[in-house]
Design a protein around this motif. Structure first.
Motif, PDB file in Angstrom:
ATOM      1  N   GLY A  40      43.759  52.713  43.463  1.00  0.00           N
ATOM      2  CA  GLY A  40      42.654  51.870  43.908  1.00  0.00           C
ATOM      3  C   GLY A  40      42.096  51.008  42.785  1.00  0.00           C
ATOM      4  O   GLY A  40      41.804  49.823  42.990  1.00  0.00           O
ATOM      5  N   ARG A  41      41.946  51.590  41.589  1.00  0.00           N
ATOM      6  CA  ARG A  41      41.418  50.820  40.456  1.00  0.00           C
ATOM      7  C   ARG A  41      42.424  49.761  39.993  1.00  0.00           C
ATOM      8  O   ARG A  41      42.044  48.653  39.595  1.00  0.00           O
ATOM      9  CB  ARG A  41      41.049  51.754  39.304  1.00  0.00           C
ATOM     10  N   VAL A  42      43.708  50.111  40.033  1.00  0.00           N
ATOM     11  CA  VAL A  42      44.735  49.138  39.684  1.00  0.00           C
ATOM     12  C   VAL A  42      44.710  47.975  40.668  1.00  0.00           C
ATOM     13  O   VAL A  42      44.762  46.800  40.275  1.00  0.00           O
ATOM     14  CB  VAL A  42      46.129  49.804  39.660  1.00  0.00           C
ATOM     15  N   ARG A  43      44.600  48.289  41.941  1.00  0.00           N
ATOM     16  CA  ARG A  43      44.569  47.250  42.967  1.00  0.00           C
ATOM     17  C   ARG A  43      43.368  46.316  42.762  1.00  0.00           C
ATOM     18  O   ARG A  43      43.492  45.092  42.852  1.00  0.00           O
ATOM     19  CB  ARG A  43      44.508  47.889  44.351  1.00  0.00           C
ATOM     20  N   SER A  44      42.206  46.904  42.473  1.00  0.00           N
ATOM     21  CA  SER A  44      41.002  46.088  42.264  1.00  0.00           C
ATOM     22  C   SER A  44      41.170  45.157  41.066  1.00  0.00           C
ATOM     23  O   SER A  44      40.744  43.995  41.102  1.00  0.00           O
ATOM     24  CB  SER A  44      39.785  46.996  42.056  1.00  0.00           C
ATOM     25  N   ALA A  45      41.782  45.672  39.998  1.00  0.00           N
ATOM     26  CA  ALA A  45      42.000  44.845  38.803  1.00  0.00           C
ATOM     27  C   ALA A  45      42.933  43.678  39.107  1.00  0.00           C
ATOM     28  O   ALA A  45      42.707  42.545  38.665  1.00  0.00           O
ATOM     29  CB  ALA A  45      42.570  45.699  37.674  1.00  0.00           C
ATOM     30  N   LEU A  46      43.988  43.937  39.878  1.00  0.00           N
ATOM     31  CA  LEU A  46      44.926  42.881  40.231  1.00  0.00           C
ATOM     32  C   LEU A  46      44.263  41.831  41.119  1.00  0.00           C
ATOM     33  O   LEU A  46      44.491  40.624  40.951  1.00  0.00           O
ATOM     34  CB  LEU A  46      46.143  43.483  40.938  1.00  0.00           C
ATOM     35  N   GLU A  47      43.443  42.272  42.056  1.00  0.00           N
ATOM     36  CA  GLU A  47      42.747  41.332  42.937  1.00  0.00           C
ATOM     37  C   GLU A  47      41.761  40.471  42.151  1.00  0.00           C
ATOM     38  O   GLU A  47      41.601  39.277  42.424  1.00  0.00           O
ATOM     39  CB  GLU A  47      42.027  42.097  44.044  1.00  0.00           C
ATOM     40  N   GLU A  48      41.121  41.072  41.148  1.00  0.00           N
ATOM     41  CA  GLU A  48      40.177  40.314  40.319  1.00  0.00           C
ATOM     42  C   GLU A  48      40.900  39.249  39.500  1.00  0.00           C
ATOM     43  O   GLU A  48      40.438  38.104  39.392  1.00  0.00           O
ATOM     44  CB  GLU A  48      39.422  41.280  39.396  1.00  0.00           C
ATOM     45  N   ILE A  49      42.040  39.624  38.935  1.00  0.00           N
ATOM     46  CA  ILE A  49      42.839  38.657  38.184  1.00  0.00           C
ATOM     47  C   ILE A  49      43.308  37.531  39.096  1.00  0.00           C
ATOM     48  O   ILE A  49      43.215  36.342  38.766  1.00  0.00           O
ATOM     49  CB  ILE A  49      44.055  39.348  37.532  1.00  0.00           C
ATOM     50  N   ARG A  50      43.805  37.896  40.288  1.00  0.00           N
ATOM     51  CA  ARG A  50      44.317  36.894  41.219  1.00  0.00           C
ATOM     52  C   ARG A  50      43.237  35.880  41.590  1.00  0.00           C
ATOM     53  O   ARG A  50      43.504  34.668  41.711  1.00  0.00           O
ATOM     54  CB  ARG A  50      44.838  37.592  42.473  1.00  0.00           C
ATOM     55  N   ALA A  51      42.011  36.364  41.751  1.00  0.00           N
ATOM     56  CA  ALA A  51      40.906  35.481  42.134  1.00  0.00           C
ATOM     57  C   ALA A  51      40.560  34.495  41.021  1.00  0.00           C
ATOM     58  O   ALA A  51      40.042  33.401  41.293  1.00  0.00           O
ATOM     59  CB  ALA A  51      39.682  36.309  42.506  1.00  0.00           C
ATOM     60  N   SER A  52      40.835  34.849  39.779  1.00  0.00           N
ATOM     61  CA  SER A  52      40.451  33.992  38.650  1.00  0.00           C
ATOM     62  C   SER A  52      41.566  33.059  38.196  1.00  0.00           C
ATOM     63  O   SER A  52      41.315  32.100  37.460  1.00  0.00           O
ATOM     64  CB  SER A  52      40.006  34.860  37.462  1.00  0.00           C
ATOM     65  N   VAL A  53      42.806  33.334  38.602  1.00  0.00           N
ATOM     66  CA  VAL A  53      43.954  32.556  38.138  1.00  0.00           C
ATOM     67  C   VAL A  53      44.186  31.354  39.052  1.00  0.00           C
ATOM     68  O   VAL A  53      44.330  31.508  40.266  1.00  0.00           O
ATOM     69  CB  VAL A  53      45.219  33.441  38.088  1.00  0.00           C
ATOM     70  N   ARG A  54      44.232  30.152  38.468  1.00  0.00           N
ATOM     71  CA  ARG A  54      44.442  28.934  39.254  1.00  0.00           C
ATOM     72  C   ARG A  54      45.919  28.601  39.432  1.00  0.00           C
ATOM     73  O   ARG A  54      46.284  27.863  40.356  1.00  0.00           O
ATOM     74  CB  ARG A  54      43.738  27.752  38.598  1.00  0.00           C
ATOM     75  N   SER A  55      46.776  29.110  38.555  1.00  0.00           N
ATOM     76  CA  SER A  55      48.207  28.858  38.695  1.00  0.00           C
ATOM     77  C   SER A  55      48.737  29.568  39.941  1.00  0.00           C
ATOM     78  O   SER A  55      48.133  30.531  40.423  1.00  0.00           O
ATOM     79  CB  SER A  55      48.955  29.366  37.451  1.00  0.00           C
ATOM     80  N   ARG A  56      49.866  29.100  40.433  1.00  0.00           N
ATOM     81  CA  ARG A  56      50.378  29.659  41.693  1.00  0.00           C
ATOM     82  C   ARG A  56      50.672  31.152  41.571  1.00  0.00           C
ATOM     83  O   ARG A  56      50.377  31.930  42.469  1.00  0.00           O
ATOM     84  CB  ARG A  56      51.651  28.911  42.101  1.00  0.00           C
ATOM     85  N   HIS A  57      51.278  31.561  40.442  1.00  0.00           N
ATOM     86  CA  HIS A  57      51.637  32.962  40.263  1.00  0.00           C
ATOM     87  C   HIS A  57      50.855  33.569  39.102  1.00  0.00           C
ATOM     88  O   HIS A  57      50.667  32.921  38.066  1.00  0.00           O
ATOM     89  CB  HIS A  57      53.132  33.107  39.978  1.00  0.00           C
ATOM     90  N   ALA A  58      50.418  34.804  39.269  1.00  0.00           N
ATOM     91  CA  ALA A  58      49.779  35.565  38.190  1.00  0.00           C
ATOM     92  C   ALA A  58      50.751  36.658  37.758  1.00  0.00           C
ATOM     93  O   ALA A  58      51.198  37.462  38.576  1.00  0.00           O
ATOM     94  CB  ALA A  58      48.467  36.183  38.668  1.00  0.00           C
ATOM     95  N   VAL A  59      51.093  36.664  36.467  1.00  0.00           N
ATOM     96  CA  VAL A  59      51.998  37.674  35.907  1.00  0.00           C
ATOM     97  C   VAL A  59      51.152  38.538  34.971  1.00  0.00           C
ATOM     98  O   VAL A  59      50.694  38.063  33.929  1.00  0.00           O
ATOM     99  CB  VAL A  59      53.171  37.017  35.150  1.00  0.00           C
ATOM    100  N   VAL A  60      50.949  39.790  35.352  1.00  0.00           N
ATOM    101  CA  VAL A  60      49.910  40.615  34.731  1.00  0.00           C
ATOM    102  C   VAL A  60      50.509  41.757  33.922  1.00  0.00           C
ATOM    103  O   VAL A  60      51.410  42.468  34.387  1.00  0.00           O
ATOM    104  CB  VAL A  60      48.974  41.198  35.814  1.00  0.00           C
ATOM    105  N   ARG A  61      49.994  41.926  32.713  1.00  0.00           N
ATOM    106  CA  ARG A  61      50.267  43.134  31.932  1.00  0.00           C
ATOM    107  C   ARG A  61      49.063  44.061  32.090  1.00  0.00           C
ATOM    108  O   ARG A  61      47.954  43.722  31.672  1.00  0.00           O
ATOM    109  CB  ARG A  61      50.511  42.818  30.460  1.00  0.00           C
ATOM    110  N   LEU A  62      49.288  45.214  32.680  1.00  0.00           N
ATOM    111  CA  LEU A  62      48.222  46.165  32.958  1.00  0.00           C
ATOM    112  C   LEU A  62      48.069  47.156  31.807  1.00  0.00           C
ATOM    113  O   LEU A  62      49.038  47.804  31.409  1.00  0.00           O
ATOM    114  CB  LEU A  62      48.530  46.933  34.244  1.00  0.00           C
TER     115      LEU A  62
END
Length: 419
Positions: free
Chosen positions: A269-291
């Motif tokens: 759940g915490r991982v999912r929330s972090a990914l959703e937060e990053i996605r909301a802030s990224v303007r580029s089409r794809h977000a590539v995340v290092r967790l």
């Protein structure tokens, strides 16, 4: 009327993947093609804004390129600009000097590639005379400043200099045609279109000096939005600049605090929330995340032991988030308690502490360093950056590997204890 152009540099077409962590084939394909897609975005911007010119301040290529696929791609994009009447002014950077394609391609006559001698080309549009000054080097090494080779500003014209330079130096970049920003300002040009450093920089002053940065990041060390510069020169010769987004895949780091989690579902759940937060802030089409997962939790050993399962959960959460990818997991977890339920010190935890202490000894570290250096020597050049690009980077790599090794052994022992 105004004269307008787009300024970019360091596109590094078809740059090889620089992260050994890109083991997901779909992600590898996305990142591998991102530099091309970013260049398409640049051409799209030129067409949409109906600019007069595109300036490429070096390193369109990435090195010793031989792919005719790259040649065909470039030819098609240059043709799009040619058909729209948009001029292209390009200089060769240090990576271009290594490219075989750069010497073989034939472009439309609206594309100008500056040679090894200073050249000045006049373009008149919008009621303005704009003089472009450029200089390329055939040799990938340029230890001395190129600025003395550029001509003086011509009166009555807007003077634009195109230069590939490391300026006063930048971490992670070789020294290339060094010069100071102050010297650029005092040269008399209206605009300096620079390239080489992959981080955007704008230096206001007597002239406008812009390093646009790389238009598409290639790994986590080139994180964040990437862009080009849209330049407008007004009738009064004033210069206006706008940053325009071009990155297709945007690398970002996300920290997840797992302190106090006791159920696997809480972690997900915490991982999912972090990914959703990053996605909301990224303007580029794809977000590539290092967790980066950190904190004190009784699940620490299970998470370390079952890292592959945790990665699969994170990748699924990223897919459900949309246009989001997990590039890598980094774990910095500690057990919530070092004692058994009886209040006795946990022997496995004590063993882990002992292993960590041994790993810090210079003798042990020297053996590990020698092993890593041998591995680096056996790898092809494109794969040698995994342990850092310099001595400091290697030492940080050893810190991470030795610490995670102790954690993994402890996690395996814990798993056996639970059976």
């Amino acid at each position: 009327m105004a004269f307008r152009f787009v300024h970019t540099a360091d596109i590094h077409l078809d740059s090889p993947l620089r992260s050994l962590a890109l083991r997901n084939p779909d992600l590898a394909e996305l990142v591998g093609d991102a530099s091309r897609q970013a260049f398409v975005s640049i051409v799209d911007l030129c067409l949409a804004e109906r600019v007069d010119a595109l300036l490429i301040a070096g390193d369109l290529y990435d090195g010793d390129q031989t792919s005719m696929k790259t040649a065909r791609f470039l030819a098609s994009q240059m043709t799009r600009l040619h058909q729209a009447g948009i001029r292209v002014f390009k200089i060769r950077g240090n990576h271009d000097a290594l490219s075989r394609i750069s010497k073989q391609l034939v472009f439309p006559d609206t594309v100008t590639i500056f040679g090894g001698r200073p050249q000045s080309l006049l373009q008149t549009a919008g009621g303005l005379d704009v003089l472009f000054h450029g200089l390329s080097f055939a040799n990938p090494k340029a230890p001395e400043s190129l600025l003395p080779k550029y001509p003086a500003a011509r009166e009555g014209a807007v003077n634009v200099g195109i230069m590939h330079t490391s300026l006063a130096g930048s971490p992670g970049h070789d020294v290339y045609a060094p010069c100071s920003v102050a010297d650029l300002h005092s040269h008399g040009f209206d605009y300096w279109a620079l390239g080489h450093i992959h981080v955007r920089q704008v230096h206001a002053g007597a002239s406008t000096v812009v390093m646009p940065g790389i238009p598409q990041g290639r790994d986590i060390n080139e994180a964040g939005e990437k862009s080009v510069t849209l330049v407008t020169i007004r009738d009064d010769r004033s210069v206006e600049i706008e940053e325009r987004l071009t990155s297709v895949a945007q690398f970002e780091r996300a920290s997840v605090d797992l302190t106090g989690t006791v159920e696997w579902s809480e972690v997900v759940g915490r991982v999912r929330s972090a990914l959703e937060e990053i996605r909301a802030s990224v303007r580029s089409r794809h977000a590539v995340v290092r967790l980066g997962l950190a904190g004190a939790t009784p699940l620490s050993w299970a998470l370390i032991r079952d890292r592959d399962l945790l990665l699969a959960e994170a990748e699924q959460a990223a897919e459900q988030t949309g246009d989001t990818w997990v590039e890598k997991l980094e774990l910095d977890l500690v057990p919530q308690s070092a004692e058994t339920p009886d209040g006795i010190a946990d022997p496995i935890f004590e063993l882990a502490e002992s292993m960590r202490a041994d790993a810090k000894s210079e003798a042990f570290r020297a053996e590990a360093r020698a092993l890593v250096q041998k591995m680096i020597a056996d790898l092809p050049p494109d794969g040698r950056d995994f342990a850092g690009r310099d001595e400091a980077g290697l030492e940080l790599f050893l810190d991470r590997v030795l610490a995670s090794g102790a954690d993994l052994v402890t996690a395996r022992l814990k798993a056996g204890e639970a059976q």
